[in-house]
Enzyme design. Sequence first.
Site, mmCIF file in Angstrom:
data_model
loop_
_atom_site.group_PDB
_atom_site.id
_atom_site.type_symbol
_atom_site.label_atom_id
_atom_site.label_comp_id
_atom_site.label_asym_id
_atom_site.label_seq_id
_atom_site.Cartn_x
_atom_site.Cartn_y
_atom_site.Cartn_z
ATOM 1 N N CYS A 81 1.180 -1.040 -0.304
ATOM 2 C CA CYS A 81 0.481 -0.165 0.246
ATOM 3 C C CYS A 81 0.764 1.144 -0.048
ATOM 4 O O CYS A 81 1.050 1.905 0.579
ATOM 5 C CB CYS A 81 -0.537 -0.192 1.313
ATOM 6 S SG CYS A 81 -1.673 -1.375 1.599
ATOM 7 N N GLU A 82 2.174 1.678 -1.052
ATOM 8 C CA GLU A 82 2.413 2.624 -0.857
ATOM 9 C C GLU A 82 3.258 2.873 -2.822
ATOM 10 O O GLU A 82 2.987 2.007 -3.511
ATOM 11 C CB GLU A 82 3.665 2.374 -0.526
ATOM 12 C CG GLU A 82 4.332 1.821 0.932
ATOM 13 C CD GLU A 82 4.573 2.880 1.644
ATOM 14 O OE1 GLU A 82 5.355 3.870 1.033
ATOM 15 O OE2 GLU A 82 4.886 2.446 3.216
#
Length: 429
Positions: free
Chosen positions: A359-360
Amino acid sequence: MHGFSYKNGELFCEDVSLQSLAEEHGTPLYVYSGGTITDHFTRLDKALSGVSHEVAYAVKANSNLSVLRLLASKGAGFDIVSGGELFRVIKAGGDPAHCTFAGVGKTREEIIYALEKGIYSFNVESEEELRYLNEVAGELGKIAPAAVRVNPNVDAKTHKYISTGKSENKFGVDFGRIADLYDSAAAEMPNVKMRGLQMHIGSQLTSIDPFIEAVEKVIPLVTALKAKHSIEFWSIGGGIGIVYQDSLASGSPDWWSAKSDSERPLTIEKYGEELVPRIKDLGLKILLEPGRYIVGNAGALITRCLYEKKGSAKTFRIVDAAMNDLIRPALYEGHHDIVPLKEPTDGELTKVDVVGPICESGDFFCQDRPLPDFRPGENIALMSAGAYGFTMASNYNSRPLPAEILVEGEDATVIRKRQTLEDLIAGEL
Ligand code: LLP
């Protein structure tokens, strides 16, 4: 050279099919070519044969016990940066008497451990550290062998995060303060023995010029230190850059030699030819601390394509490896060639982003790069991942660390098991 090439339409590491390894051991999977590691070590050793020297492999690049064991068996010494790395070297059968200990922040526990194991030299990065080393060695009734890291204020012309030889970097002691520091050590620090001088100007250097500049600048200093303080070695550091691009394009297993001179700005032979004549008559043992050059091109990270996601602006290929497995693209915008394990036949390329599941937005392996087609369910290789790949991996997003395989000819050995979910929480309450 590197050990990766297509044979009958399939990517191999030496004589082992990477697809078969992926099927047997799962993905993401680090695979290393033992033959390449040996070849690179031997070539560097040969390039320096005109001068008394020792190759102290920089353990931080790839610290797997089997990689260390292989290099120890070829006669390598080791450059370490922590007590943990010393522990690994000893476990792998390496000799502490051939270890140098670098780093700006050695702890008391690390100093004691290294003193007890009898390392070759503490490569010290500040006056404060040298005085502390003297104090701890005194408490133990030992003499600590030491070298100070000189900061020669030379621009390595590499990525700013891996450039270390400029005055504004945190590393080493200013060139102009070195001579006084050795005098102080001789006068006031009875528990240290100044054994050498160390320098390292940065990593992934692709030009010989900064190496020459640094060596020429430091020769008068090291000569004076030898005359006055009888030092016996000079470590000229690591930093030799490798080719990250077009790793399979030449179709040759040795694409360094397949490239023209302008495409390979720094070869190991050139490194030897330029530096050896300058340093061979100093009467000092020359230490080298290469990491990336030895293992970088010897490794690939194999990952499976999970999904293709067509956004309005871009096409994403989502794979099962992520920035926690190989952080170089996210951290340094590092380039790693991406090649399918099945040899592309039609020459067609599509511009895609290859991204991981984390999640980046920084979790990518390439952006807008024209790549041959590969479909969900198929495996690809991120090339040149043998250095600073696994060693910089983390459990971010609670992702278990990948397995590692060492290939030697037709043999493939699991040299680190894939972490399990239980491994993830081991030690937690
Ligand atoms: N000696 C010292 C004191 C070092 O600090 C380093 C690397 C080396 C030797 C080995 O340098 P090499 O021959 O591997 O270039 N994580 C970064 C690289 C960091 C290098 C840190 N120091 C990357 O992935 O590019």
